[in-house]
Design a protein around this motif. Sequence first.
Motif, mmCIF file in Angstrom:
data_model
loop_
_atom_site.group_PDB
_atom_site.id
_atom_site.type_symbol
_atom_site.label_atom_id
_atom_site.label_comp_id
_atom_site.label_asym_id
_atom_site.label_seq_id
_atom_site.Cartn_x
_atom_site.Cartn_y
_atom_site.Cartn_z
ATOM 1 N N PRO A 172 37.504 70.882 50.178
ATOM 2 C CA PRO A 172 36.998 69.301 50.140
ATOM 3 C C PRO A 172 35.856 69.029 51.229
ATOM 4 C CG PRO A 172 39.687 69.887 50.731
ATOM 5 C CD PRO A 172 38.699 70.786 50.128
ATOM 6 N N LEU A 173 35.513 68.322 51.134
ATOM 7 C CA LEU A 173 34.327 67.577 52.267
ATOM 8 C C LEU A 173 34.908 67.292 52.553
ATOM 9 C CD1 LEU A 173 31.057 65.110 51.345
ATOM 10 C CD2 LEU A 173 32.926 64.461 53.263
ATOM 11 N N THR A 174 35.991 67.221 53.674
ATOM 12 C CA THR A 174 36.157 66.775 54.630
ATOM 13 C C THR A 174 37.052 68.797 55.397
ATOM 14 O OG1 THR A 174 38.169 66.443 53.902
ATOM 15 C CG2 THR A 174 37.085 64.118 54.781
ATOM 16 N N GLU A 175 36.927 69.013 54.572
ATOM 17 C CA GLU A 175 37.180 70.435 54.869
ATOM 18 C C GLU A 175 35.594 71.202 55.739
ATOM 19 O OE1 GLU A 175 39.662 73.231 53.293
ATOM 20 O OE2 GLU A 175 41.100 71.408 52.525
ATOM 21 N N LYS A 176 34.864 71.166 55.072
ATOM 22 C CA LYS A 176 33.146 71.370 55.145
ATOM 23 C C LYS A 176 32.734 71.045 56.162
ATOM 24 C CE LYS A 176 32.310 72.776 50.491
ATOM 25 N NZ LYS A 176 31.271 72.458 49.366
ATOM 26 N N TYR A 177 32.687 70.277 56.543
ATOM 27 C CA TYR A 177 31.816 69.335 57.555
ATOM 28 C C TYR A 177 32.750 68.507 58.573
ATOM 29 C CZ TYR A 177 28.236 69.447 53.431
ATOM 30 O OH TYR A 177 27.802 70.564 53.215
ATOM 31 N N ASN A 178 32.123 68.510 60.352
ATOM 32 C CA ASN A 178 32.817 67.643 60.668
ATOM 33 C C ASN A 178 32.069 66.192 60.910
ATOM 34 O OD1 ASN A 178 34.959 68.820 61.399
ATOM 35 N ND2 ASN A 178 33.654 70.279 62.637
ATOM 36 N N TYR A 179 30.514 66.349 60.663
ATOM 37 C CA TYR A 179 29.691 65.262 61.264
ATOM 38 C C TYR A 179 28.359 65.505 60.125
ATOM 39 C CZ TYR A 179 25.461 63.093 63.520
ATOM 40 O OH TYR A 179 24.613 62.429 63.872
ATOM 41 N N ILE A 180 28.768 63.929 59.537
ATOM 42 C CA ILE A 180 27.498 64.620 58.250
ATOM 43 C C ILE A 180 26.083 62.756 58.497
ATOM 44 C CG2 ILE A 180 26.224 63.761 55.922
ATOM 45 C CD1 ILE A 180 29.482 64.725 54.888
ATOM 46 N N ALA A 181 25.242 63.358 58.919
ATOM 47 C CA ALA A 181 24.197 62.095 59.190
ATOM 48 C C ALA A 181 22.964 62.217 58.113
ATOM 49 C CB ALA A 181 22.660 62.913 60.635
ATOM 50 N N ILE A 182 23.627 61.003 57.389
ATOM 51 C CA ILE A 182 22.285 60.203 56.545
ATOM 52 C C ILE A 182 21.323 59.549 56.735
ATOM 53 C CG2 ILE A 182 22.495 58.358 54.065
ATOM 54 C CD1 ILE A 182 25.981 59.268 53.972
ATOM 55 N N GLU A 183 20.306 60.249 56.181
ATOM 56 C CA GLU A 183 18.704 59.421 57.482
ATOM 57 C C GLU A 183 18.426 59.167 55.797
ATOM 58 O OE1 GLU A 183 17.914 57.993 59.381
ATOM 59 O OE2 GLU A 183 17.372 59.084 60.853
ATOM 60 N N GLY A 184 16.930 57.932 55.953
ATOM 61 C CA GLY A 184 15.889 57.773 54.493
ATOM 62 C C GLY A 184 14.807 56.386 55.616
ATOM 63 N N ILE A 186 12.855 52.693 56.075
ATOM 64 C CA ILE A 186 13.740 51.587 55.506
ATOM 65 C C ILE A 186 13.769 50.808 53.725
ATOM 66 C CG2 ILE A 186 13.181 48.601 55.833
ATOM 67 C CD1 ILE A 186 10.625 50.283 57.665
ATOM 68 N N GLY A 187 14.979 50.420 53.641
ATOM 69 C CA GLY A 187 15.496 50.032 52.534
ATOM 70 C C GLY A 187 16.812 51.042 51.573
ATOM 71 N N ALA A 188 16.537 52.450 52.186
ATOM 72 C CA ALA A 188 16.545 53.547 50.740
ATOM 73 C C ALA A 188 18.067 53.765 50.885
ATOM 74 C CB ALA A 188 16.787 54.976 51.638
ATOM 75 N N GLY A 189 19.097 52.846 51.403
ATOM 76 C CA GLY A 189 20.373 52.825 50.785
ATOM 77 C C GLY A 189 21.386 53.716 52.174
ATOM 78 N N LYS A 190 21.044 54.360 53.014
ATOM 79 C CA LYS A 190 22.075 55.071 54.203
ATOM 80 C C LYS A 190 22.774 53.845 54.369
ATOM 81 C CE LYS A 190 18.085 54.581 57.550
ATOM 82 N NZ LYS A 190 16.934 53.232 56.477
ATOM 83 N N THR A 191 22.559 52.707 54.967
ATOM 84 C CA THR A 191 23.977 52.843 55.788
ATOM 85 C C THR A 191 24.826 52.524 54.369
ATOM 86 O OG1 THR A 191 22.750 51.173 57.417
ATOM 87 C CG2 THR A 191 24.777 50.466 56.489
ATOM 88 N N SER A 192 24.071 51.865 53.818
ATOM 89 C CA SER A 192 25.570 51.447 51.967
ATOM 90 C C SER A 192 26.462 52.364 52.014
ATOM 91 C CB SER A 192 24.903 51.399 51.009
ATOM 92 O OG SER A 192 24.275 49.463 50.979
ATOM 93 N N LEU A 297 25.970 68.650 58.762
ATOM 94 C CA LEU A 297 25.273 68.684 57.319
ATOM 95 C C LEU A 297 23.921 66.970 57.784
ATOM 96 C CD1 LEU A 297 23.857 68.422 54.328
ATOM 97 C CD2 LEU A 297 25.789 67.132 53.250
ATOM 98 N N TYR A 298 22.899 67.640 57.491
ATOM 99 C CA TYR A 298 21.840 66.538 56.982
ATOM 100 C C TYR A 298 21.672 66.157 55.743
ATOM 101 C CZ TYR A 298 16.961 63.670 58.522
ATOM 102 O OH TYR A 298 16.219 62.398 58.721
ATOM 103 N N VAL A 299 21.787 64.545 55.481
ATOM 104 C CA VAL A 299 21.087 63.885 54.434
ATOM 105 C C VAL A 299 19.997 63.149 54.501
ATOM 106 C CG1 VAL A 299 22.144 63.108 51.499
ATOM 107 C CG2 VAL A 299 23.384 64.544 53.044
ATOM 108 N N TYR A 300 19.020 63.419 53.002
ATOM 109 C CA TYR A 300 17.994 62.672 53.293
ATOM 110 C C TYR A 300 17.910 62.062 51.782
ATOM 111 C CZ TYR A 300 13.113 61.213 53.267
ATOM 112 O OH TYR A 300 12.167 59.730 53.172
ATOM 113 N N LEU A 301 17.838 60.616 51.900
ATOM 114 C CA LEU A 301 17.834 59.839 50.765
ATOM 115 C C LEU A 301 16.428 58.720 50.252
ATOM 116 C CD1 LEU A 301 21.173 57.600 50.921
ATOM 117 C CD2 LEU A 301 20.692 59.777 49.942
#
Length: 374
Positions: A172-184, A186-192, A297-301
């Motif tokens: 599961p995702l919670t066993e793979k990662y401790n900290y995920i940063a979501i970026e994008g 302005i208006g990409a939906g990162k906060t949502s 993990l750094y996720v770029y939207l």
Amino acid sequence: MKIQRITYLSLGSNQGDKLKNLQEAIYLIAEKIGPVLKISPVYKTPAVGFDGADFLNICVKVSTYLPPEKILSNSLEIEKKLGRIRASSDGYSNRTIDLDILLFDDEIIFSHELIVPHPRMLDRKFVLVPLIEIASEVLHPVTKVHIGKCLDRCSDITEINKTPETLIRPIPLTEKYNYIAIEGNIGAGKTSLAKMMSDEFNAKIVLERFADNPFLPKFYEDEERYAFPLEMSFLADRYQQLSDDLAQFDLFKSLIVSDYYIFKSLIFAQVTLHKEEYLLYRKMFDLMYKEITKPDLYVYLFQNTDRLIKNIKKRGREYEQNISSNYLNKIHDGYSNFIKTQQNLNTLTIDVSELDFVNNTEDYQLIIKRINNY
């Protein structure tokens, strides 16, 4: 906070590639019901109650936020997806996959659609034997006897044999990662997305405090004058917030999801500051960056510019309404260059230009699947 519950499921198959059917069912259980915590060994048993090919049977332990009725409906969806056609009669028949809910915590459920504990589980050796492998100390809620002792009382004399076959447990995702940063942009939906993931995975969420920055509305009115104080105030606030929040892992939350990463400060500063201002800013940034915890993990939207403009207008923040396409393109170029140069940052780029993950569950699950499989 969502409450995690433990359910035990029984799986069986006697048609087609039986081992593959079981494995596909496990993947779908992890996706549609919850993380699979344990999988029993695979047992081979003859068909019971009808003439048919031998079955392969297993039991799985699953952690879930779903109520029992939703687990049942999702189980039926999984069966259908894997090709099971339910006969109109009540008799037993061949099947590509069969899923049964055996236990749901220590609850007793009796409704028209569902009975838990499963009413025939104690009479079936092909259920009890694999279940004992993963739940021997669990108490049966009705008989008040440990599952490990229930086999002694079972009258089923059907032959059952453990096979050497093994199945893969989806991590599961919670066993793979401790900290995920979501970026994008302005208006990409990162906060949502960060909020949705925090809700689903019971994760601690770290949200950028842009609304509290007094320089932001002024910057959109006069970029030349307010660019430097804006970027310096953002840098100081982001550094303090990430330092505080990432240093304090919640005892009940094993995952942290943020809707920004500290490098965002440098990307925006490159676009908004003059050369001399940027050089000074960069010195301050480099000192802070060394101390910040890096995400697993750094996720770029990625969203195309036309979609960004629509999203910005739709959310209606007055000070954002005059943001130009040229400015958004510069921000995207900044992110693109950053991603290319960061060799030690585990980065996943997801194009969400044609996705509506806020309103469409399938689009959201597609993103989660991309993250989990990365």
